[in-house]
Scaffold this motif. Structure first.
Motif, PDB file in Angstrom:
ATOM      1  N   VAL A  18      62.329  15.711  42.154  1.00 36.31           N
ATOM      2  CA  VAL A  18      63.109  16.377  41.083  1.00 36.31           C
ATOM      3  C   VAL A  18      64.501  15.609  40.921  1.00 36.31           C
ATOM      4  O   VAL A  18      64.988  14.974  40.168  1.00 36.31           O
ATOM      5  CB  VAL A  18      63.718  18.082  40.673  1.00 36.31           C
ATOM      6  CG1 VAL A  18      64.948  18.454  39.524  1.00 36.31           C
ATOM      7  CG2 VAL A  18      62.480  18.420  40.581  1.00 36.31           C
ATOM      8  N   SER A  19      64.867  15.362  42.372  1.00 32.93           N
ATOM      9  CA  SER A  19      65.710  14.342  42.654  1.00 32.93           C
ATOM     10  C   SER A  19      65.891  12.886  42.573  1.00 32.93           C
ATOM     11  O   SER A  19      66.383  12.190  41.550  1.00 32.93           O
ATOM     12  CB  SER A  19      66.342  14.752  43.706  1.00 32.93           C
ATOM     13  OG  SER A  19      66.410  15.688  44.362  1.00 32.93           O
ATOM     14  N   GLU A  20      64.497  12.355  42.475  1.00 31.95           N
ATOM     15  CA  GLU A  20      64.228  11.387  41.967  1.00 31.95           C
ATOM     16  C   GLU A  20      63.711  11.346  40.274  1.00 31.95           C
ATOM     17  O   GLU A  20      64.692   9.776  40.356  1.00 31.95           O
ATOM     18  CB  GLU A  20      62.403  10.539  42.642  1.00 31.95           C
ATOM     19  CG  GLU A  20      62.613  10.676  43.736  1.00 31.95           C
ATOM     20  CD  GLU A  20      61.402   9.780  44.132  1.00 31.95           C
ATOM     21  OE1 GLU A  20      61.082   8.427  45.006  1.00 31.95           O
ATOM     22  OE2 GLU A  20      60.385  11.013  44.559  1.00 31.95           O
ATOM     23  N   GLU A  21      63.750  11.698  39.724  1.00 34.43           N
ATOM     24  CA  GLU A  21      63.879  11.894  38.140  1.00 34.43           C
ATOM     25  C   GLU A  21      65.108  11.552  37.690  1.00 34.43           C
ATOM     26  O   GLU A  21      65.418  11.524  37.131  1.00 34.43           O
ATOM     27  CB  GLU A  21      62.662  12.966  38.266  1.00 34.43           C
ATOM     28  CG  GLU A  21      61.393  12.536  37.855  1.00 34.43           C
ATOM     29  CD  GLU A  21      60.717  11.306  37.169  1.00 34.43           C
ATOM     30  OE1 GLU A  21      62.044  10.966  35.956  1.00 34.43           O
ATOM     31  OE2 GLU A  21      60.089  10.695  37.747  1.00 34.43           O
ATOM     32  N   LEU A  22      65.841  12.928  38.778  1.00 30.38           N
ATOM     33  CA  LEU A  22      67.587  12.709  38.274  1.00 30.38           C
ATOM     34  C   LEU A  22      68.182  11.179  38.263  1.00 30.38           C
ATOM     35  O   LEU A  22      69.513  11.162  37.549  1.00 30.38           O
ATOM     36  CB  LEU A  22      67.573  13.539  38.850  1.00 30.38           C
ATOM     37  CG  LEU A  22      67.701  15.750  38.555  1.00 30.38           C
ATOM     38  CD1 LEU A  22      68.373  16.096  39.589  1.00 30.38           C
ATOM     39  CD2 LEU A  22      68.339  15.935  37.153  1.00 30.38           C
ATOM     40  N   MET A  23      67.746  10.543  39.668  1.00 33.25           N
ATOM     41  CA  MET A  23      68.157   9.858  39.792  1.00 33.25           C
ATOM     42  C   MET A  23      68.144   8.649  39.118  1.00 33.25           C
ATOM     43  O   MET A  23      68.887   7.451  38.938  1.00 33.25           O
ATOM     44  CB  MET A  23      68.813   9.039  41.281  1.00 33.25           C
ATOM     45  CG  MET A  23      69.028   8.573  41.850  1.00 33.25           C
ATOM     46  SD  MET A  23      67.919   7.786  43.607  1.00 33.25           S
ATOM     47  CE  MET A  23      68.606   9.111  43.929  1.00 33.25           C
ATOM     48  N   PHE A  24      67.108   8.089  38.439  1.00 33.35           N
ATOM     49  CA  PHE A  24      66.357   6.840  38.300  1.00 33.35           C
ATOM     50  C   PHE A  24      66.211   7.258  37.042  1.00 33.35           C
ATOM     51  O   PHE A  24      66.310   6.197  36.124  1.00 33.35           O
ATOM     52  CB  PHE A  24      64.607   6.541  39.045  1.00 33.35           C
ATOM     53  CG  PHE A  24      65.102   6.031  40.335  1.00 33.35           C
ATOM     54  CD1 PHE A  24      65.560   5.225  40.707  1.00 33.35           C
ATOM     55  CD2 PHE A  24      64.912   6.872  41.392  1.00 33.35           C
ATOM     56  CE1 PHE A  24      65.428   4.818  41.777  1.00 33.35           C
ATOM     57  CE2 PHE A  24      64.392   6.740  42.449  1.00 33.35           C
ATOM     58  CZ  PHE A  24      64.826   5.064  42.956  1.00 33.35           C
ATOM     59  N   ARG A  25      65.509   8.073  36.438  1.00 32.37           N
ATOM     60  CA  ARG A  25      65.444   8.026  34.592  1.00 32.37           C
ATOM     61  C   ARG A  25      66.593   9.055  34.444  1.00 32.37           C
ATOM     62  O   ARG A  25      66.722   9.035  32.664  1.00 32.37           O
ATOM     63  CB  ARG A  25      64.081   9.374  34.622  1.00 32.37           C
ATOM     64  CG  ARG A  25      63.055   8.418  34.045  1.00 32.37           C
ATOM     65  CD  ARG A  25      62.592   7.413  35.104  1.00 32.37           C
ATOM     66  NE  ARG A  25      61.805   8.173  36.476  1.00 32.37           N
ATOM     67  CZ  ARG A  25      61.531   7.393  37.339  1.00 32.37           C
ATOM     68  NH1 ARG A  25      61.664   6.298  37.779  1.00 32.37           N
ATOM     69  NH2 ARG A  25      60.914   8.227  37.904  1.00 32.37           N
ATOM     70  N   GLY A  26      67.164  10.059  35.121  1.00 37.18           N
ATOM     71  CA  GLY A  26      68.039  11.245  34.457  1.00 37.18           C
ATOM     72  C   GLY A  26      69.563   9.981  34.567  1.00 37.18           C
ATOM     73  O   GLY A  26      70.465  10.026  33.558  1.00 37.18           O
TER      74      GLY A  26
END
Length: 302
Positions: free
Chosen positions: A158-166
């Motif tokens: 989840v954190s990777e998605e928040l960082m890179f895509r979000g």
């Protein structure tokens, strides 16, 4: 470039943030570097505890915990940072302009779980020599790894998605005005940064991570939110890590990133990821058409 998103015509997810030119650069550099530094620090602590090398390909419970915590801490802290800089509610990082949909997340999680299971099954069938599996075994190490996987791997994903895509993707997109160029730029830059942070020196493996970044970026843009990317990332990382643990013969599982670890066999999981992208594209197209149909029906009834 500095105006609030609500005062502009940029209403599509991926182009919904407005930032001064230097802030996207900070988001490209600082969070990934901070994550890697935090990972090195935690790996050093792990090495002092179990007297092992954090550079080895074998991943034990403490090494995996160090990786997941470094991702989780960095990713979660990125959200309030960009929310404050862009002067938007943090929820808009999860989805925009619509609200975050838990049912959407659950649906895509199930789709991604099926795709991941099929991808691993296909690897076992068509490229068994390219998997890290040595045989089924359950020991204390296996149990400890499974606990760490179930408790922290979803957080890291989840954190990777928040960082890179979000955060990073829409931040980079804020550099330019034409929507299509902005979306392409944000997707490409965030995908390259995503691949770099995985520290893969094998060209095939690096390219595969770039592809994963682009695939999840398309999911986010098409669905106007992070439910589909999060669902895929959580299902893929958690299922694959658990499977590798159970088939590691009772010991640590291995993660190879050096030259020679990749190859054409990566086209197999890439095929299933592409299939999932097409599923998201089709489902979200239908979801977008439904309000239009209801509007036409309402006008006809009048």
């Amino acid at each position: 470039m500095n105006s609030h998103p609500s005062r502009t015509a940029r209403r599509r997810y991926g182009t919904h943030l407005s930032l001064t030119w230097w802030k996207p650069i900070v988001l490209i550099v600082v969070p990934p570097v901070a994550m890697i530094i935090l990972q090195i620090i935690l790996f050093t602590i792990v090495g002092l505890i179990d007297h092992g090398s954090a550079q080895e390909e074998a991943v034990g419970p403490l090494q995996l915990l160090a990786v997941n915590l470094s991702m989780g801490i960095t990713g979660v802290l990125t959200v309030p940072l960009i929310s404050r800089w862009a002067k938007v509610p943090w929820r808009t990082i999860l989805s925009f302009p619509r609200a975050f949909d838990r049912r959407r997340l659950a649906s895509y999680l199930l789709w991604a779980l099926g795709a991941t299971a099929l991808a691993n099954g296909s690897l076992a069938l068509f490229a068994p020599g390219q998997t890290p599996w040595v045989g089924f075994g359950v020991t204390g190490t296996t149990a400890a790894l499974l606990v760490v996987i179930m408790l922290t791997t979803p957080l890291a994903a989840v954190s990777e998605e928040l960082m890179f895509r979000g955060a990073m993707m829409p931040a980079v997109a804020s550099w330019v005005r034409p929507e299509r160029i902005a979306l392409a730029l944000g997707a490409v830059v965030s995908s390259l940064a995503f691949a770099v942070t995985h520290l893969a020196t094998d060209p095939w493996l690096f390219g595969y991570h770039v592809f994963l970044g682009l695939a999840t970026a398309v999911m986010a843009i098409r669905s106007r939110g992070l439910e589909a990317p999060i669902g895929f990332h959580v299902a893929n990382n958690t299922f694959t890590a658990a499977l590798n643990t159970l088939l590691a013969g009772g010991g640590d599982f291995s993660v190879a990133r050096t030259a020679g670890s990749g190859g054409p066999h990566l086209l197999i999981p890439a095929f299933f990821v592409l299939t999932l992208v097409l599923v998201v594209w089709r489902r979200e197209g239908r979801a977008a058409e439904l309000p239009m149909v209801r509007t036409r029906d309402a006008k006809t009834a009048r």
